[in-house]
Write a protein that holds these residues in place. Structure first.
Motif, PDB file in Angstrom:
ATOM      1  N   ALA A 376       0.819  -1.087   0.137  1.00 19.27           N
ATOM      2  CA  ALA A 376       0.077   0.046  -0.271  1.00 19.27           C
ATOM      3  C   ALA A 376       1.079   1.360  -0.092  1.00 19.27           C
ATOM      4  N   GLU A 377       1.937   1.321   0.659  1.00 23.53           N
ATOM      5  CA  GLU A 377       2.811   2.430   0.702  1.00 23.53           C
ATOM      6  C   GLU A 377       3.704   2.887  -0.525  1.00 23.53           C
ATOM      7  N   ASP A 378       3.915   1.676  -1.086  1.00 24.18           N
ATOM      8  CA  ASP A 378       4.522   1.224  -1.813  1.00 24.18           C
ATOM      9  C   ASP A 378       3.979   1.721  -2.894  1.00 24.18           C
ATOM     10  N   GLY A 379       2.657   1.493  -3.061  1.00 25.27           N
ATOM     11  CA  GLY A 379       1.403   2.619  -4.161  1.00 25.27           C
ATOM     12  C   GLY A 379       1.476   4.020  -3.974  1.00 25.27           C
ATOM     13  N   ILE A 380       1.119   4.327  -2.995  1.00 26.68           N
ATOM     14  CA  ILE A 380       1.414   5.649  -3.211  1.00 26.68           C
ATOM     15  C   ILE A 380       2.494   6.205  -3.610  1.00 26.68           C
ATOM     16  N   ILE A 381       3.551   5.409  -3.391  1.00 29.07           N
ATOM     17  CA  ILE A 381       5.302   6.285  -3.953  1.00 29.07           C
ATOM     18  C   ILE A 381       5.378   6.383  -5.384  1.00 29.07           C
ATOM     19  N   LYS A 382       5.254   5.367  -5.349  1.00 34.88           N
ATOM     20  CA  LYS A 382       5.386   5.011  -7.024  1.00 34.88           C
ATOM     21  C   LYS A 382       3.801   5.601  -8.297  1.00 34.88           C
ATOM     22  N   SER A 383       2.973   5.996  -7.409  1.00 28.32           N
ATOM     23  CA  SER A 383       1.978   6.631  -8.186  1.00 28.32           C
ATOM     24  C   SER A 383       2.791   8.101  -8.315  1.00 28.32           C
ATOM     25  N   ALA A 384       2.808   8.559  -6.957  1.00 28.53           N
ATOM     26  CA  ALA A 384       3.081   9.972  -6.554  1.00 28.53           C
ATOM     27  C   ALA A 384       4.406  10.183  -7.708  1.00 28.53           C
ATOM     28  N   SER A 385       5.430   9.726  -7.765  1.00 33.32           N
ATOM     29  CA  SER A 385       6.531   9.960  -8.723  1.00 33.32           C
ATOM     30  C   SER A 385       6.431   9.673  -9.310  1.00 33.32           C
ATOM     31  N   ALA A 386       5.173   8.642 -10.715  1.00 31.88           N
ATOM     32  CA  ALA A 386       5.271   8.818 -11.747  1.00 31.88           C
ATOM     33  C   ALA A 386       4.475  10.190 -12.246  1.00 31.88           C
ATOM     34  N   LEU A 387       3.428  10.534 -11.063  1.00 28.10           N
ATOM     35  CA  LEU A 387       2.678  11.502 -12.069  1.00 28.10           C
ATOM     36  C   LEU A 387       3.676  13.004 -11.620  1.00 28.10           C
ATOM     37  N   LYS A 388       4.391  12.885 -10.776  1.00 30.30           N
ATOM     38  CA  LYS A 388       4.880  14.563 -10.504  1.00 30.30           C
ATOM     39  C   LYS A 388       5.944  14.825 -11.313  1.00 30.30           C
ATOM     40  N   ILE A 389       6.753  13.220 -12.232  1.00 29.47           N
ATOM     41  CA  ILE A 389       7.524  13.343 -13.409  1.00 29.47           C
ATOM     42  C   ILE A 389       6.463  14.213 -14.422  1.00 29.47           C
ATOM     43  N   CYS A 390       5.929  13.388 -14.679  1.00 26.43           N
ATOM     44  CA  CYS A 390       5.202  14.191 -15.750  1.00 26.43           C
ATOM     45  C   CYS A 390       4.217  15.357 -15.788  1.00 26.43           C
ATOM     46  N   ILE A 391       4.354  15.964 -14.532  1.00 32.15           N
ATOM     47  CA  ILE A 391       3.502  17.146 -14.292  1.00 32.15           C
ATOM     48  C   ILE A 391       4.908  17.802 -14.757  1.00 32.15           C
ATOM     49  N   ASP A 392       6.477  18.375 -13.629  1.00 31.54           N
ATOM     50  CA  ASP A 392       7.399  18.018 -14.332  1.00 31.54           C
ATOM     51  C   ASP A 392       7.744  18.525 -15.276  1.00 31.54           C
ATOM     52  N   ASN A 393       7.437  17.552 -16.289  1.00 28.87           N
ATOM     53  CA  ASN A 393       7.913  17.497 -17.943  1.00 28.87           C
ATOM     54  C   ASN A 393       7.199  18.453 -18.362  1.00 28.87           C
TER      55      ASN A 393
END
Length: 529
Positions: A376-393
């Motif tokens: 559950a924790e890993d799901g939050i971390i990785k979902s947030a990380s992927a979305l952050k990178i795409c917003i930052d692009n």
């Protein structure tokens, strides 16, 4: 008991040196000498002046990989014995066929426990020693591939092809074993084998198709994950089918290995990952089929994200987290994976990757039955990380599709969806610091990159985002609070006349109080003396 092996002298010396280096019972002096010997041999110091490639070293590595990862029924038997009968079976370490379990046999022959009766504990330790040596050797081989494989392919093409074939067989063997047995040793070996196959793939090319090796791995991986969920594949090559776990790991390793190439610029590496498929077809080179590696990966990740997002057990949770990890790595490497791309990549039900990431970071995720808290924790971390990178692009900045994606994200923050808000509550209640930091980074990036829009508060969800950011700014954990400072720095560049009235003096009054409270000495402080 003596061990008779059909193996070259050089290969045996290398395996013994690897065992000494990785075995915890070795002395510091023994480990140092063996390590130097391995490094000298691997770097090809004995190569002739006429050639930059030490073919004997490559041949030896091919042989070692082949005999180390030969599929056999008792491949990991000694590490999983739990009964007297199984203990007797573990004697296969020293008696099986000459082609299987060679490192285990040498580990037994050179073990300090050799004079003791073979038991469950000694069998497990011998297997642990053997796995440590295998991990060391595959890691050294991977480093050699990164340094020399391009030259090997130019000068000794057939030898290069054998390297790839043997490594794929090793990956299949370890992947099959990992599917049956669990353990850190197997997980580490699987990761090392996957990375090494990826290292070869990104350096394999043909004249008409520089991305030949990448496509020759990505397309079978896509077919494998599709088949695992009952979707149709394309049978794109002669490569064997991987398990979903192996396929996702391999896809995740490709971009990082491409970026490790020091003979290419960043621009060339990105082009390599995004150029059209150039795998030779029966009629010649087919550049239209299946698009680029990035296209194939995004299609595969859409399939697995849709297939595993609802849960169903530990395996489904693990595969979902692997999917999110692969998405993060590809987003880091490819500028074409933007927020717009996440919105436009939809499954057969019309649900986009963006919507699925939002679901994993909202109240909907709280209703999902996670098998373990770690997943559950890993799901939050990785979902947030992927979305952050795409917003930052911001390569899609100014497009209607990006604006639509931003509008969707902001609207999702308010109840009942609770995007970011609900996942942050979960992270707080479970004391998941890394997840809280990932969510703070995501919320701050969204506000910073879209500050012109958010500062007006015209869109639904803007006020909710500001409220969340103030909560994050006041957070007692330093790494959660720090990313939000960038938002206020971006906001100060927006004239107050262009902002919503609440984001002028009222906001900065709140911020002043929050920041002064953070920098104030504790009430118990007296002096530095």
């Amino acid at each position: 008991m003596e061990v008779s092996l059909v193996i070259g002298t050089l290969e045996r010396q290398v395996i013994e040196a690897a065992l000494v280096t990785s075995r915890p019972t070795s002395t510091t002096q023994e480990r140092s000498e063996a390590s130097i010997q391995l490094e000298r041999w691997t770097t090809g110091a004995s190569a002739s002046a006429a050639s930059s490639i030490d073919t004997a070293c490559w041949e030896a590595y091919i042989n070692i990989i082949g005999i180390s990862f030969s599929p056999s029924d008792d491949f990991f038997s000694s590490a999983h014995t739990s009964s007297p009968n199984q203990s007797r079976q573990s004697s296969k370490i020293s008696t099986g066929s000459a082609e299987s379990n060679v490192i285990e046999k040498i580990a037994y022959a050179t073990s300090p426990s050799k004079q003791q009766p073979l038991s469950i504990l000694t069998g497990q330790q011998i297997q642990k020693d053997a796995n440590g040596a295998k991990l060391l050797l595959i890691t050294l081989f991977c480093n050699k591939i990164r340094r020399e494989y391009c030259s090997l392919e130019r000068e000794h093409l057939s030898l290069a092809r054998r390297v790839f074939e043997e490594l794929v067989n090793a990956l299949l063997c370890v992947g099959n074993a990992a599917h049956v047995h669990q353990g850190r040793d197997l997980k580490a070996l699987l990761g090392a084998c996957s990375t090494t196959v990826a290292a070869v793939a990104v350096r394999t090319s043909i004249q008409q198709a520089p991305n030949h090796g990448i496509m020759n791995v990505i397309l079978p991986c896509k077919d494998s994950v599709s088949a695992g969920l009952g979707a149709a594949g394309n049978a794109a090559s002669d490569m064997p089918s991987f398990s979903p776990t192996v396929a996702l790991k391999l896809m995740a390793d490709i971009p990082g290995e491409a970026q490790s190439r020091n003979d290419m610029t960043t621009t060339d590496i990105e082009a390599l990952l995004q150029m059209p498929n150039g795998i030779p077809s029966k009629q010649g080179i087919d550049f239209a089929n299946n698009g680029s590696a990035t296209d194939a990966v995004m299609e595969a990740l859409q399939i697995t994200l849709s297939g595993y997002i609802s849960g169903g057990g530990e395996q489904q949770d693990a595969l979902l987290c692997l999917t999110l990890g692969a998405l993060t790595k590809w987003a880091e490497a490819c500028k074409k994976i933007t927020l717009s791309r996440l919105l436009e990549s939809t499954n057969e039900n019309g649900s986009s990757i963006l919507q699925q990431l939002v679901a994993l970071l909202s109240s909907q995720s709280q209703q999902r039955q996670w098998y373990t808290a770690n997943h559950a924790e890993d799901g939050i971390i990785k979902s947030a990380s992927a979305l952050k990178i795409c917003i930052d692009n911001t390569s899609d900045f100014g497009t209607q599709s990006r604006r639509s994606a931003v509008v969707s994200l902001l609207a999702s923050i308010a109840a009942p969806t609770g995007f970011l808000v609900e996942s942050f509550k979960t992270a707080e209640s479970q004391q998941w610091e890394e997840a809280a930091v990932a969510l703070s980074n995501l919320a701050s990036t969204l506000a910073r990159e879209e500050i012109d829009e958010i500062s007006t508060c015209r869109l639904p969800g803007c006020a909710d985002l500001i409220e969340l950011l103030l909560e994050l700014q006041a957070h007692h954990i330093h790494n959660v609070a720090v990313p939000v400072l960038e938002v206020w720095l971006a906001l100060q560049d927006v004239p107050t006349s262009d902002r919503h009235p609440t984001l002028a003096a009222p906001l900065y009054q709140q911020l002043t109080e929050v920041i002064l409270n953070r920098v104030a000495y504790p009430s118990t402080f007296i002096s530095w003396a």
